[in-house]
Design an enzyme around this catalytic site. Structure first.
Site, PDB file in Angstrom:
ATOM      1  N   ASP A   1     -10.129  -0.417   5.970  1.00  0.00           N
ATOM      2  CA  ASP A   1     -11.342  -0.653   5.249  1.00  0.00           C
ATOM      3  C   ASP A   1     -11.272  -1.980   4.331  1.00  0.00           C
ATOM      4  O   ASP A   1     -10.337  -2.269   4.069  1.00  0.00           O
ATOM      5  CB  ASP A   1     -11.744   0.555   4.491  1.00  0.00           C
ATOM      6  CG  ASP A   1     -11.731   2.043   5.321  1.00  0.00           C
ATOM      7  OD1 ASP A   1     -12.074   1.834   6.712  1.00  0.00           O
ATOM      8  OD2 ASP A   1     -11.548   3.044   4.868  1.00  0.00           O
TER       9      ASP A   1
ATOM     10  N   GLU B   1       0.457  -8.597  11.602  1.00  0.00           N
ATOM     11  CA  GLU B   1       0.596  -7.471  10.854  1.00  0.00           C
ATOM     12  C   GLU B   1       1.173  -8.033   9.484  1.00  0.00           C
ATOM     13  O   GLU B   1       2.206  -8.444   9.460  1.00  0.00           O
ATOM     14  CB  GLU B   1       1.121  -6.452  11.281  1.00  0.00           C
ATOM     15  CG  GLU B   1       1.363  -5.330  10.452  1.00  0.00           C
ATOM     16  CD  GLU B   1       0.200  -4.557   9.723  1.00  0.00           C
ATOM     17  OE1 GLU B   1       0.316  -4.435   8.471  1.00  0.00           O
ATOM     18  OE2 GLU B   1      -0.709  -4.378  10.420  1.00  0.00           O
TER      19      GLU B   1
ATOM     20  N   GLN C   1       1.003  -1.215  -0.008  1.00  0.00           N
ATOM     21  CA  GLN C   1      -0.043  -0.112  -0.019  1.00  0.00           C
ATOM     22  C   GLN C   1       0.792   1.231   0.068  1.00  0.00           C
ATOM     23  O   GLN C   1       2.018   1.247   0.157  1.00  0.00           O
ATOM     24  CB  GLN C   1      -0.951   0.077   1.314  1.00  0.00           C
ATOM     25  CG  GLN C   1      -0.115  -0.218   2.743  1.00  0.00           C
ATOM     26  CD  GLN C   1      -1.119  -0.617   3.599  1.00  0.00           C
ATOM     27  OE1 GLN C   1      -2.120  -0.606   3.714  1.00  0.00           O
ATOM     28  NE2 GLN C   1      -0.224  -1.417   4.548  1.00  0.00           N
TER      29      GLN C   1
ATOM     30  N   ASP D   1      -8.103  -5.569  14.005  1.00  0.00           N
ATOM     31  CA  ASP D   1      -8.161  -4.275  13.842  1.00  0.00           C
ATOM     32  C   ASP D   1      -7.610  -3.922  12.504  1.00  0.00           C
ATOM     33  O   ASP D   1      -6.466  -3.707  12.144  1.00  0.00           O
ATOM     34  CB  ASP D   1      -7.155  -3.560  14.606  1.00  0.00           C
ATOM     35  CG  ASP D   1      -6.737  -2.103  14.488  1.00  0.00           C
ATOM     36  OD1 ASP D   1      -7.435  -1.373  14.042  1.00  0.00           O
ATOM     37  OD2 ASP D   1      -5.823  -1.683  15.413  1.00  0.00           O
TER      38      ASP D   1
END
Length: 277
Positions: A158, A106, A31, A155
């Protein structure tokens, strides 16, 4: 010359804030990542053009995603955090006195690195001896660890791109298997004002897998609409049955025993959406 950050929250609505300095920008393998300094929100973490967290209001989100489930389960000794690379959720989890071990998974290690450097207020918990940090796919991790966790906290960003899989029925089935027989989990479930159909879909999935599913709310001014939702699904324990005396006294900034119960009192449009009164 003035510099402004603008987030397109949908095709008809934008959120803007003045930027005093761009602290960091990079394209990770997953990203686009940026950290901005602003006069009102303090430092802001932005992923793919969307605000993920700000130093100014992050406590409203992180305390609610962590302490509501941790205080609902009477013995949240082993906790899994999926996502949350900024470290805010991990910070809250490891300071809970009944948590013995937390595993944080993560997928993008560059988010963790940027947060360590620019968001120390959030990332301080990443160095806790209670925490095991793993750089891997959270969906795969859940599938490979059946019956292991008391509490799972999702967590996630979107539901676009790689994060879309964290909102699907197959993932929730794996979460249910990864929990112990009395386990529970919480996921951030987006804006009740702009993502109502998604919230209803999530609740339908979870009601077919868990005996108890409840939606609760918090306020996050920098998220679309300001009102934000979490969905809790439990095999045994009901957050509404928590005794206030059982909630540890920690230096909360938003959460407390009253908020714990009040957060589940929903406005009527959400009661109607979920067919609950």
């Amino acid at each position: 010359m003035e510099l402004w950050y603008t987030e397109n929250q949908n095709d008809h609505l934008r959120f803007s804030c003045r930027v005093t300095r761009t602290l960091h920008v990079e394209k990770t393998p997953f990203q686009h990542l940026a950290v901005l300094e602003t006069p009102v929100l303090d430092r802001v973490l932005v992923l793919d053009g969307i605000v993920q967290t700000t130093v100014w209001d992050e406590f409203m989100y992180h305390e609610m995603i962590a302490h509501v489930p941790l205080n609902t389960h009477p013995r949240p000794e082993k906790v899994l955090i999926i996502g949350g690379g900024d470290g805010g959720t991990a910070r809250e989890v490891v300071r809970h006195p009944r948590v013995v071990k937390a595993v944080m998974v993560e997928i993008d290690e560059r988010v963790i690195a940027a947060s360590r450097q620019f968001l120390p207020e959030l990332s301080q918990g990443l160095d806790s001896p209670k925490l095991e940090l793993r750089i891997e796919d959270g969906i795969e991790h859940v599938a490979q660890h059946p019956g292991e966790y008391d509490v799972i906290i999702v967590d996630s960003p979107d539901p676009v791109g790689p994060a879309r899989g964290l909102f699907g029925r197959q993932f929730y089935e794996e979460v249910a298997r990864a929990l112990k027989d009395d386990g529970l989990f919480v996921a951030q479930s987006e804006s009740p004002l702009f993502n109502a159909e998604l919230i209803a879909e999530i609740n339908r999935y979870l009601r077919s897998l868990f005996p108890l599913v409840r939606l609760y709310l918090t306020c996050v001014p920098t998220y679309p609409g300001g009102m934000w939702s979490f969905t809790l699904a439990s095999k045994r324990y009901d957050p509404l049955q928590v005794e206030p005396i059982s909630i540890p006294e920690l230096p909360y900034r938003y959460y407390n025993a009253g908020i714990h119960h009040a957060a589940f009192t929903l406005p009527q449009f959400l009661n109607e959406l979920l067919d609950q009164d």
